[in-house]
Design a protein around this motif. Structure first.
Motif, PDB file in Angstrom:
ATOM      1  N   GLY B 141      40.265  35.977  42.325  1.00  0.00           N
ATOM      2  CA  GLY B 141      40.892  37.242  42.663  1.00  0.00           C
ATOM      3  C   GLY B 141      41.699  37.252  43.944  1.00  0.00           C
ATOM      4  O   GLY B 141      42.181  38.293  44.368  1.00  0.00           O
ATOM      5  N   ASN B 143      44.557  35.906  44.148  1.00  0.00           N
ATOM      6  CA  ASN B 143      45.943  36.024  43.677  1.00  0.00           C
ATOM      7  C   ASN B 143      46.012  36.863  42.409  1.00  0.00           C
ATOM      8  O   ASN B 143      45.152  36.731  41.547  1.00  0.00           O
ATOM      9  CB  ASN B 143      46.503  34.634  43.341  1.00  0.00           C
ATOM     10  CG  ASN B 143      46.341  33.679  44.504  1.00  0.00           C
ATOM     11  OD1 ASN B 143      47.067  33.727  45.461  1.00  0.00           O
ATOM     12  ND2 ASN B 143      45.306  32.833  44.406  1.00  0.00           N
ATOM     13  N   VAL B 144      47.050  37.707  42.266  1.00  0.00           N
ATOM     14  CA  VAL B 144      47.160  38.486  41.033  1.00  0.00           C
ATOM     15  C   VAL B 144      47.960  37.767  39.963  1.00  0.00           C
ATOM     16  O   VAL B 144      47.810  38.024  38.784  1.00  0.00           O
ATOM     17  CB  VAL B 144      47.749  39.899  41.258  1.00  0.00           C
ATOM     18  CG1 VAL B 144      46.719  40.775  41.938  1.00  0.00           C
ATOM     19  CG2 VAL B 144      49.043  39.857  42.018  1.00  0.00           C
ATOM     20  N   ASP B 145      48.842  36.875  40.380  1.00  0.00           N
ATOM     21  CA  ASP B 145      49.446  36.008  39.374  1.00  0.00           C
ATOM     22  C   ASP B 145      49.772  34.671  40.022  1.00  0.00           C
ATOM     23  O   ASP B 145      50.045  34.590  41.211  1.00  0.00           O
ATOM     24  CB  ASP B 145      50.677  36.634  38.704  1.00  0.00           C
ATOM     25  CG  ASP B 145      51.533  37.397  39.677  1.00  0.00           C
ATOM     26  OD1 ASP B 145      52.266  38.273  39.264  1.00  0.00           O
ATOM     27  OD2 ASP B 145      51.466  37.090  40.906  1.00  0.00           O
ATOM     28  N   LEU B 176      41.562  27.498  32.037  1.00  0.00           N
ATOM     29  CA  LEU B 176      41.141  28.620  31.200  1.00  0.00           C
ATOM     30  C   LEU B 176      42.310  29.136  30.365  1.00  0.00           C
ATOM     31  O   LEU B 176      43.382  29.424  30.883  1.00  0.00           O
ATOM     32  CB  LEU B 176      40.599  29.750  32.090  1.00  0.00           C
ATOM     33  CG  LEU B 176      39.897  30.900  31.360  1.00  0.00           C
ATOM     34  CD1 LEU B 176      38.651  30.415  30.646  1.00  0.00           C
ATOM     35  CD2 LEU B 176      39.534  32.018  32.336  1.00  0.00           C
ATOM     36  N   ASN B 177      42.080  29.224  29.047  1.00  0.00           N
ATOM     37  CA  ASN B 177      43.137  29.684  28.137  1.00  0.00           C
ATOM     38  C   ASN B 177      42.489  30.507  27.029  1.00  0.00           C
ATOM     39  O   ASN B 177      41.265  30.693  27.018  1.00  0.00           O
ATOM     40  CB  ASN B 177      43.894  28.462  27.585  1.00  0.00           C
ATOM     41  CG  ASN B 177      45.283  28.823  27.072  1.00  0.00           C
ATOM     42  OD1 ASN B 177      45.608  29.995  26.867  1.00  0.00           O
ATOM     43  ND2 ASN B 177      46.094  27.816  26.857  1.00  0.00           N
ATOM     44  N   ILE B 189      50.657  28.484  32.021  1.00  0.00           N
ATOM     45  CA  ILE B 189      49.467  27.701  31.658  1.00  0.00           C
ATOM     46  C   ILE B 189      49.875  26.364  31.029  1.00  0.00           C
ATOM     47  O   ILE B 189      49.315  25.311  31.341  1.00  0.00           O
ATOM     48  CB  ILE B 189      48.611  28.478  30.622  1.00  0.00           C
ATOM     49  CG1 ILE B 189      48.049  29.754  31.217  1.00  0.00           C
ATOM     50  CG2 ILE B 189      47.506  27.587  30.059  1.00  0.00           C
ATOM     51  CD1 ILE B 189      46.683  29.612  31.801  1.00  0.00           C
ATOM     52  N   GLY B 224      43.906  34.311  39.492  1.00  0.00           N
ATOM     53  CA  GLY B 224      42.942  35.253  40.053  1.00  0.00           C
ATOM     54  C   GLY B 224      42.679  36.468  39.188  1.00  0.00           C
ATOM     55  O   GLY B 224      41.573  37.032  39.211  1.00  0.00           O
ATOM     56  N   PHE B 225      43.648  36.868  38.387  1.00  0.00           N
ATOM     57  CA  PHE B 225      43.441  38.038  37.543  1.00  0.00           C
ATOM     58  C   PHE B 225      42.420  37.715  36.447  1.00  0.00           C
ATOM     59  O   PHE B 225      41.396  38.378  36.308  1.00  0.00           O
ATOM     60  CB  PHE B 225      44.771  38.500  36.922  1.00  0.00           C
ATOM     61  CG  PHE B 225      44.692  39.893  36.363  1.00  0.00           C
ATOM     62  CD1 PHE B 225      45.056  40.991  37.131  1.00  0.00           C
ATOM     63  CD2 PHE B 225      44.224  40.126  35.071  1.00  0.00           C
ATOM     64  CE1 PHE B 225      44.960  42.289  36.634  1.00  0.00           C
ATOM     65  CE2 PHE B 225      44.122  41.408  34.565  1.00  0.00           C
ATOM     66  CZ  PHE B 225      44.494  42.496  35.347  1.00  0.00           C
ATOM     67  N   ALA B 226      42.692  36.663  35.692  1.00  0.00           N
ATOM     68  CA  ALA B 226      41.783  36.281  34.606  1.00  0.00           C
ATOM     69  C   ALA B 226      40.421  35.875  35.150  1.00  0.00           C
ATOM     70  O   ALA B 226      39.377  36.205  34.569  1.00  0.00           O
ATOM     71  CB  ALA B 226      42.398  35.155  33.778  1.00  0.00           C
ATOM     72  N   ASN B 228      38.921  36.904  37.890  1.00  0.00           N
ATOM     73  CA  ASN B 228      38.180  38.093  38.308  1.00  0.00           C
ATOM     74  C   ASN B 228      37.661  38.873  37.110  1.00  0.00           C
ATOM     75  O   ASN B 228      36.517  39.332  37.099  1.00  0.00           O
ATOM     76  CB  ASN B 228      39.097  38.978  39.165  1.00  0.00           C
ATOM     77  CG  ASN B 228      38.341  40.124  39.814  1.00  0.00           C
ATOM     78  OD1 ASN B 228      38.072  41.118  39.162  1.00  0.00           O
ATOM     79  ND2 ASN B 228      37.986  39.987  41.069  1.00  0.00           N
ATOM     80  N   VAL B 229      38.501  38.983  36.076  1.00  0.00           N
ATOM     81  CA  VAL B 229      38.091  39.680  34.853  1.00  0.00           C
ATOM     82  C   VAL B 229      36.904  38.952  34.207  1.00  0.00           C
ATOM     83  O   VAL B 229      35.927  39.585  33.780  1.00  0.00           O
ATOM     84  CB  VAL B 229      39.278  39.796  33.869  1.00  0.00           C
ATOM     85  CG1 VAL B 229      38.807  40.144  32.470  1.00  0.00           C
ATOM     86  CG2 VAL B 229      40.285  40.834  34.364  1.00  0.00           C
ATOM     87  N   ALA B 230      36.968  37.617  34.164  1.00  0.00           N
ATOM     88  CA  ALA B 230      35.865  36.836  33.580  1.00  0.00           C
ATOM     89  C   ALA B 230      34.572  37.096  34.345  1.00  0.00           C
ATOM     90  O   ALA B 230      33.522  37.364  33.757  1.00  0.00           O
ATOM     91  CB  ALA B 230      36.210  35.346  33.603  1.00  0.00           C
ATOM     92  N   LYS B 232      33.726  39.608  36.479  1.00  0.00           N
ATOM     93  CA  LYS B 232      33.240  40.992  36.447  1.00  0.00           C
ATOM     94  C   LYS B 232      32.701  41.354  35.055  1.00  0.00           C
ATOM     95  O   LYS B 232      31.700  42.053  34.938  1.00  0.00           O
ATOM     96  CB  LYS B 232      34.362  41.968  36.833  1.00  0.00           C
ATOM     97  CG  LYS B 232      34.792  41.883  38.287  1.00  0.00           C
ATOM     98  CD  LYS B 232      33.925  42.737  39.184  1.00  0.00           C
ATOM     99  CE  LYS B 232      34.235  42.567  40.651  1.00  0.00           C
ATOM    100  NZ  LYS B 232      35.558  43.111  41.026  1.00  0.00           N
TER     101      LYS B 232
END
Lengths: 334, 334
Positions: B141, B143-145, B176-177, B189, B224-226, B228-230, B232
């Motif tokens: 998290g 970085n956002v992209d 991660l994909n 990716i 960081g987006f993916a 963080n989502v993973a 949380k």
């Protein structure tokens, strides 16, 4: 009557699960009629003269690992394709398949085309939560990246879906982000928040990954990459936890006896997160109702996927989303 | 001796957890010296004359909900900032804080600067898995992209981290994909897969969300987006499952007795996924070792975050990653 076309040959177990599920489904819903699509001889032998179940022949089967393009171009008489054709020809109100997602999405999109105003199809499913019986999440992987406009379209489709199947007049909608503050997230998320906030949708704001399972909102909207990562990570954690619980209860004779004694609460717990009762993902954005079942599910799970399609058809999801999008397009033009 | 500077006032519970954790940590590691940074009077009273613990005064505290910019500009004598200053001045080998992530990242980046060749800092943590004692995931998290180049830099940093703290000579690395096939995923990716595949790193290929908890690879790299989502979503599922298990075992007097009887295996299971033993996220890419503890953890959890910092310092993570990046930059120039 609601008529549902079933890709009877699809999935890991084909007719062994699709046929028993179809028989149960017509027993549960008196206004349901099922068309089993696939190998006529096999299906005829399996169903005999069960009322409300018909057979429609298809000579080919799409393999579980087949490329979408190969299925689309090479297998025009596949049980998957023919089931979707029946929806296109309005001989069925919906199609259900446990076949491979890529081929199903490509075929459905090619045969049914998109609803006017929707640029990208999306996959939506219900998940268990603490606060609500379930919450919905979309997109789960139909798209690898989504613009703010796409996220808005997902919110509109999800809203119409929940109004139909949950009979929820104004579902609350959250946008998945990596923080709840307005300053968080990338540009497309921030713009999507403004776009969705400007509609009459019941927009809640940003939510985080854990809000999915808290049940903070009725619908969590996200791009297909993050949605798929959220879903797969969740499955991974749930499996790891089940693995560790089993390991501890089978450690020695004493814990094994405890495991036997504690079976009722452990079973009740497992029922609450049973993936089979959440089986059936909606492919949204198409001019027709298509539901994707998990490929490895059993008859109980597949029957649930049939119910998901049944509920969409029964409550006219397609009419609702088509009207909604026509209104949006009209407003944009005026 | 390894010297660690601790932001003693940070986190939800401040000195009530940081001081007992520091005392335990110096008892466990005979070559560890701790500098507690914060209110001198309070700290003096709390620690007395404990060997290997010193106090460094700081008059301000960064609030848990304080904006990063405000902490950075307005609180130059905060316990967080002063702890990081001690690393900058080489009076400490590492800093640990349970304060807010945004402020910690901004302050650490401002004070310590980035390692040459690394454009973006990243957050990396260990998580429990079925197959391995743990696997690492980054970015979570910061970085956002992230571009393909950033993902490559994450892989290089993660590789150096695991070589240091796990003494793993060649950690396997997955990207991660949303599918394992080479054709899946977005452009950054796919390009990252080529970039990482062209290095000498032990690149495994694409992994999916559930592979994190299967323990398919030693290190999962993602934006960081993916990430963080993973993380949380996983926390959300784990909490929901714990909630449902507790609900079933407290349903009636019979299940309550079963719950008491089954406490040993249930407790053993909880220990295996105890978030406290995975507490301590590494802020990578900085010219200094900084570890972020969960804000709400207890002394046991905070002590684990101290150990994470200790291991990085002891095994010279910073030397390893700085050398590695110097080599990469040299190869690029030649």
């Amino acid at each position: 009557m609601i008529t549902i076309a079933i890709d009877a040959m699809g999935g890991d177990h084909g007719v062994d699960i699709t046929v028993p599920a179809a028989i149960k489904a017509v027993q549960h819903h008196s206004d349901l009629q099922i068309i089993l699509v696939g190998n006529e001889a096999i299906l005829r032998e399996k169903i005999g003269n069960t009322p409300n179940i018909n057979i429609h022949p298809a000579t080919e089967v799409v393999a579980m690992d087949e490329a979408a393009a190969s299925a689309l171009r090479g297998k025009k008489d596949s049980s998957m394709r023919v089931a979707i054709n029946l929806v296109k020809e309005q001989r069925a109100n919906a199609a259900v398949s446990a076949g491979n997602t890529g081929a199903l999405m490509a075929t459905a999109r090619f045969v049914l085309k998109m609803i006017k105003g929707i640029e990208r199809p999306a996959i939506c499913t219900a998940l268990p939560t603490i606060q609500r019986p379930h919450s919905w999440v979309m997109d789960l992987g139909a798209n690898v990246d989504s613009s703010a406009e796409h996220l808005l379209q997902f919110a509109l489709m999800g809203n119409a879906l929940l109004r139909a199947v949950d009979e929820n007049p104004s579902p609350s909608i959250g946008l998945l982000n990596i923080g709840e503050e307005e300053t968080k997230g990338n540009e497309s998320i921030k713009t999507a928040a403004q776009l969705i906030g400007a509609t009459k949708l019941n927009y809640y704001g940003f939510v985080e990954g854990d809000d999915i399972y808290k049940g903070t909102v009725d619908l969590v909207v996200t791009d297909g990459f993050a949605g798929n990562v959220a879903l797969k990570s969740s499955e991974g954690v749930a499996k790891m936890i089940t693995h560790f619980i089993t390991a501890e209860f089978t450690r020695n004779i004493f814990t094994k006896i405890l495991g036997l004694l504690a079976r009722p609460p452990l079973k009740a717990f497992k029922r609450r997160i049973d993936p089979r009762i959440y089986n059936g993902a909606c492919l949204l954005g198409l001019n027709g109702i298509v539901v994707k079942s998990h490929g490895g599910t059993d008859a109980f799970g597949f029957e649930h996927a049939i119910s998901v399609a049944y509920n969409q058809a029964k409550h006219d999801f397609l009419g609702k989303i088509t009207q909604e999008m026509a209104k949006v397009l009209q407003e944009e033009q005026s």
